[in-house]
Structures are given as C-alpha cells and as structure tokens.
Design a protein around this motif. Sequence first.
Motif, PDB file in Angstrom:
ATOM      1  N   UNK A 248     -17.695  -5.641   0.143  1.00  0.00           N
ATOM      2  CA  UNK A 248     -17.468  -6.769   1.053  1.00  0.00           C
ATOM      3  C   UNK A 248     -17.540  -8.106   0.317  1.00  0.00           C
ATOM      4  N   UNK A 249     -18.592  -8.249  -0.496  1.00  0.00           N
ATOM      5  CA  UNK A 249     -18.785  -9.510  -1.218  1.00  0.00           C
ATOM      6  C   UNK A 249     -17.598  -9.766  -2.171  1.00  0.00           C
ATOM      7  N   UNK A 250     -17.262  -8.718  -2.923  1.00  0.00           N
ATOM      8  CA  UNK A 250     -16.195  -8.883  -3.921  1.00  0.00           C
ATOM      9  C   UNK A 250     -14.850  -9.139  -3.249  1.00  0.00           C
ATOM     10  N   UNK A 251     -14.581  -8.412  -2.154  1.00  0.00           N
ATOM     11  CA  UNK A 251     -13.278  -8.578  -1.486  1.00  0.00           C
ATOM     12  C   UNK A 251     -13.162  -9.993  -0.921  1.00  0.00           C
ATOM     13  N   UNK A 252     -14.240 -10.501  -0.323  1.00  0.00           N
ATOM     14  CA  UNK A 252     -14.163 -11.866   0.217  1.00  0.00           C
ATOM     15  C   UNK A 252     -13.911 -12.898  -0.884  1.00  0.00           C
ATOM     16  N   UNK A 311     -10.029  -2.791   0.814  1.00  0.00           N
ATOM     17  CA  UNK A 311     -10.707  -2.635  -0.484  1.00  0.00           C
ATOM     18  C   UNK A 311     -10.694  -1.164  -0.857  1.00  0.00           C
ATOM     19  N   UNK A 312     -10.187  -0.827  -2.043  1.00  0.00           N
ATOM     20  CA  UNK A 312      -9.955   0.577  -2.400  1.00  0.00           C
ATOM     21  C   UNK A 312     -10.673   0.915  -3.715  1.00  0.00           C
ATOM     22  N   UNK A 313     -11.729   1.725  -3.590  1.00  0.00           N
ATOM     23  CA  UNK A 313     -12.555   2.051  -4.759  1.00  0.00           C
ATOM     24  C   UNK A 313     -12.152   3.409  -5.328  1.00  0.00           C
ATOM     25  N   UNK A 314     -11.877   3.465  -6.622  1.00  0.00           N
ATOM     26  CA  UNK A 314     -11.464   4.711  -7.269  1.00  0.00           C
ATOM     27  C   UNK A 314     -12.598   5.276  -8.106  1.00  0.00           C
ATOM     28  N   UNK A 315     -12.823   6.580  -7.974  1.00  0.00           N
ATOM     29  CA  UNK A 315     -13.893   7.258  -8.728  1.00  0.00           C
ATOM     30  C   UNK A 315     -13.342   8.569  -9.289  1.00  0.00           C
ATOM     31  N   UNK A 316     -13.837   8.959 -10.460  1.00  0.00           N
ATOM     32  CA  UNK A 316     -13.401  10.237 -11.035  1.00  0.00           C
ATOM     33  C   UNK A 316     -12.147  10.072 -11.883  1.00  0.00           C
ATOM     34  N   UNK A 317     -11.270  11.078 -11.801  1.00  0.00           N
ATOM     35  CA  UNK A 317     -10.062  11.087 -12.638  1.00  0.00           C
ATOM     36  C   UNK A 317      -9.215   9.827 -12.421  1.00  0.00           C
ATOM     37  N   UNK A 318      -8.747   9.222 -13.489  1.00  0.00           N
ATOM     38  CA  UNK A 318      -7.870   8.054 -13.387  1.00  0.00           C
ATOM     39  C   UNK A 318      -6.484   8.501 -12.923  1.00  0.00           C
ATOM     40  N   UNK A 319      -5.925   7.795 -11.956  1.00  0.00           N
ATOM     41  CA  UNK A 319      -4.572   8.097 -11.495  1.00  0.00           C
ATOM     42  C   UNK A 319      -3.780   6.802 -11.383  1.00  0.00           C
ATOM     43  N   UNK A 320      -2.495   6.969 -11.113  1.00  0.00           N
ATOM     44  CA  UNK A 320      -1.624   5.809 -10.943  1.00  0.00           C
ATOM     45  C   UNK A 320      -1.509   5.449  -9.472  1.00  0.00           C
ATOM     46  N   UNK A 321      -1.399   4.163  -9.200  1.00  0.00           N
ATOM     47  CA  UNK A 321      -1.137   3.671  -7.848  1.00  0.00           C
ATOM     48  C   UNK A 321       0.171   2.909  -7.957  1.00  0.00           C
ATOM     49  N   UNK A 322       1.169   3.348  -7.207  1.00  0.00           N
ATOM     50  CA  UNK A 322       2.471   2.665  -7.312  1.00  0.00           C
ATOM     51  C   UNK A 322       2.705   1.762  -6.108  1.00  0.00           C
ATOM     52  N   UNK A 323       3.297   0.632  -6.370  1.00  0.00           N
ATOM     53  CA  UNK A 323       3.669  -0.280  -5.280  1.00  0.00           C
ATOM     54  C   UNK A 323       5.129  -0.671  -5.451  1.00  0.00           C
ATOM     55  N   UNK A 324       5.784  -0.890  -4.365  1.00  0.00           N
ATOM     56  CA  UNK A 324       7.139  -1.436  -4.440  1.00  0.00           C
ATOM     57  C   UNK A 324       7.422  -2.251  -3.192  1.00  0.00           C
TER      58      UNK A 324
END
Length: 484
Positions: A248-252, A311-324
């Motif tokens: 919350x703090x970081x997103x704000x 706010x989207x927190x990723x944990x564990x295996x690194x993956x790709x997030x694609x946007x278009x």
Amino acid sequence: MGAEASRKRRKLFFESYAEIDAQKARVKHEEDIRKTNQNETENDENNDESTDVKIARLISLYPRYDEAALLDVLISYEGCVEAASAALDVGSDADQSPSSPPASLSAREAAAKSVPGIQTSLFSSFTSSSQSSSGWAKPLTKRGKTLYLYSPQDVASNTPCSIIHNFLPPEEANDLLTELLEDAKSFQPETFQLFENQVQSHHTSCRYVSTDHEMMIEHGAEFVYNGIVRTDTRKISSRMNAVSEKVQKAVNQEIQKRIKTHYPEGKKLKYQSPKNWEPNAAIVNCYTGPQENLGWHSDHLTYLGPRAVIGSLSLGVAREFRVRRVVPRDGDEEKEEQVVLKSTKNRFSDKIANAQGQISIHLPHNSLLVMHADMQEEWKHSVPTAQTISPHPIAGNRRINITYRSCRESLHPRNIPRCRCDVPAILRCVQRKQGTQGRYMWMCYAGYSPGSKGCSYFQWAQFDDDGEPLWEKMGVKPYSHGKA
Ligand SMILES: O=C(O)CCC(=O)C(=O)O
Ligand SMILES: [Fe+2]
C-alpha cells in the motif's frame, strides 16, 4: 525428416501426443471464436480453415520448422496464419527468405524465435521522438516485435507500469512464498464460459479478501471476478496482510510519482480515485512449470471502478509479463460492444491490437509491479508460456503472483445494478471503437457463468470525476436500492 525424429522433436514441446491433440483442439476452438468475432466485425477471407489446413500452410511456407514448433507459434497468434507467419519472418534472419530458416535452427529455437519477435537492442531497434498526451513516451514497439525491458526506468518510460526490484526484505519474501506455495496446493484452475463451452485457465488461482465481513458476503453467493465465477474465497493471512501494508505504502508513492511525471498538467486522470489506494482484496496466481500461462486480458473494472491501480507482487520463478496497447479502430458500435463482451469471455486478443508490437517486462522473484491508472482501459497484459525457466531454490518450477486490488464500496456486488438474469452487471470500457473509446458500459454478466446464456442488458455507465457511479443520472436503480 524421419517420422521417429519428428516424434522426438515433438516431445521437446509437449509431454504427450494427447497434449498435441488438446492444443490443436484448443486452437480450433479459439479459431471458432475468432471466426465468430471476425464475422461480426469484418469479412476475413481466411476464417474457415481448420487447424490442420493452417498447419499445412505454415509447413509449406516453413518446411524446415517442425510441426510442433509451428503449432506452438500458431497458438501464440491465436490461430492467425498471417500473424504467425509474420512472427516467423521476424524470427528468421532478416536476409533469409521465409522458406530458408537458418540451417541449424532447432524446433525449440524456432519456437523461441517465433514468440513473437526479437528485440536487438532497446536503443537501436526502437526510436521514440514524441510523448503521448498522457505524458509517457510513445511505445517503442514495432509490429510483430517484442521489446524486452528490465530496468525500472525503461519500464516507467515505456509502459503504464512501474516496477520495484527486491521489494521486501529477502526473508519476508521467502516466508510469504513458502506460505503461498502451501496454499496453492489446493488452488484450482479458473473455469469460465466460452460461448457454449466451459474453458479452464492454464494456471491456478484463488481470491483472498481482507475482512470477515467480506468473507461472509462472498460465501453466501458466487462471486464473479475477472469473468470467472469464484467459489473459493479465502481470508488474507497475517503475513499477507503485513506485506499488503508495505505494498500500500509503495503503491501510493508510485501513484504520486506517476501523476507528477506522466499525467497531463501533473494531475490525476479523470475518473481516477483521489483517495489513498487501500488494497482490500487480492488474487493469488500460481504458475507451475513453463507452460502455465495467463492469456491476454484487461482486468475487470466491475468492483475496482474506472482508472484502477493494481499492485502485483511476484515470488518464485522469474517470468515475463507482456503488455500491449489496444489500438482503436472504426466499426459498428453495437457489434463492437458484442466483441468487447466476447473478448472478456475468452480473454481473447485481437490481431489488430498486436499491430504495435508488445513489450515484455521481466518479473524476477520479489519484484513489485504497479499497474497504473492508465493501464486497464488502454492496454492488455498477459503472462505467456516460457521456453525455459530457471528453477527457484524455494519454489522449484513455480511462480506465485499476488495482485493486490482496491475494490470500491460503491461498486460492491450489493450496490451495482443487476441485469434481467439477476446477476450483478459487469463494467467494461470500450477499448477499440473510435468515437466511443474510453466510454464505460454496464452489461449482462450471466453469460460468463458456466451453463448460463445471459441476457442483452446494456447501459452506458456514468461516473463523477473521481470515478464514483452516478446511478441516478443513469436512471439505474442499484440492486440494494431496489430491495425492501
Ligand atoms: O501473474 C501475473 O503477473 C499477472 C496476473 C494478472 O494479470 C491477473 O491476475 O489478472
Ligand atoms: Fe490481469
């Protein structure tokens, strides 16, 4: 190529032949949907081909790629031969003809090269000369290419997101990961309705809420979220809650930074909430192995309201997030709305939306990605399948993702209008239609629930500048107002 060798190469991609057949069936199914959408929006001369015919066309164009690799590419492009072919051309060396891929190209490399395009360098392949009206640099993408971004600066300049690496103290991230990996053992794939068929997501997930009150409300009735009927809602644990406060703090802070540096006149966007962002729900996703994925979609705004921040927190295996970015185009208004509705059912991408290429954001363990207020209405996102993954010491081949969301009280299921099926309506934004792009609408949601056909309920939505619904102005009675 001998039949035996061909079989071995297929095995590189698929665990079993049943999986190939299942993939083919999936492509065929997706094609049917695409065909329906296209029939309604445009006359596409190629849309009655079967998957086998399409594969045959690709094999004739690219004889040195094996069938499994070509099928993989075709799937990535949702059964569109032209898009798959464009990607394979990009994947081939520029000076080679489509039928002459590099002699040494293996099936795995072919697929890697084909999904979907290769960035040579951020600063040599792409050039940007102007800023868009909302303040961030115009996307540096090109048709059929993917721009790979790693640094927070590049992500903030070229996408509607920002990213913080090494977000939590390492031990806290590992503890949360361990807890959620245990929880995820009982997660289920999402089931959603795709016309007359029920379809399962290619990963598992679960919705978490923060209060007992929400738990009670949601356990009584099925809760429809992101087009999916969610019967399994859990209470956020104390560990998740402690992390939620940091998020919350970081997103704000990130929201304020974004407003100052990216939005016109340094002001929040129209309809964006002026309030402090407070997460009160989360969806936890689990991706096991490189094949699990999440298709192109925008997150549903029904409970979040317009201009939502996630706010989207990723944990564990690194993956790709694609946007278009979704490219607006002209078309018939009513049909466009149907397409929007259908595209939410199947989280389907649109080859026209692919015209500007894609951006891939690397999501390592313990990174917090903020999807800002300029994201959901104008962009789509996905977590594609990976060619390879690096095992994580705690998670093995799994990735856990937590998307923290702030649901508005005014858009709680008890407050939003119901359609003739007596189901809370869905809020969508017109993404593609020039003229009405950016307008919001309430539509029947029942068609999303397995076994239900839905009605034709439609109502343009109206909000005040802060994104609060103006029910009276719309002439709509929210559900609870109609109750005795
Ligand atoms: O797994 C991710 O990073 C994205 C998840 C997502 O987009 C969603 O839950 O809607
Ligand atoms: Fe999403």
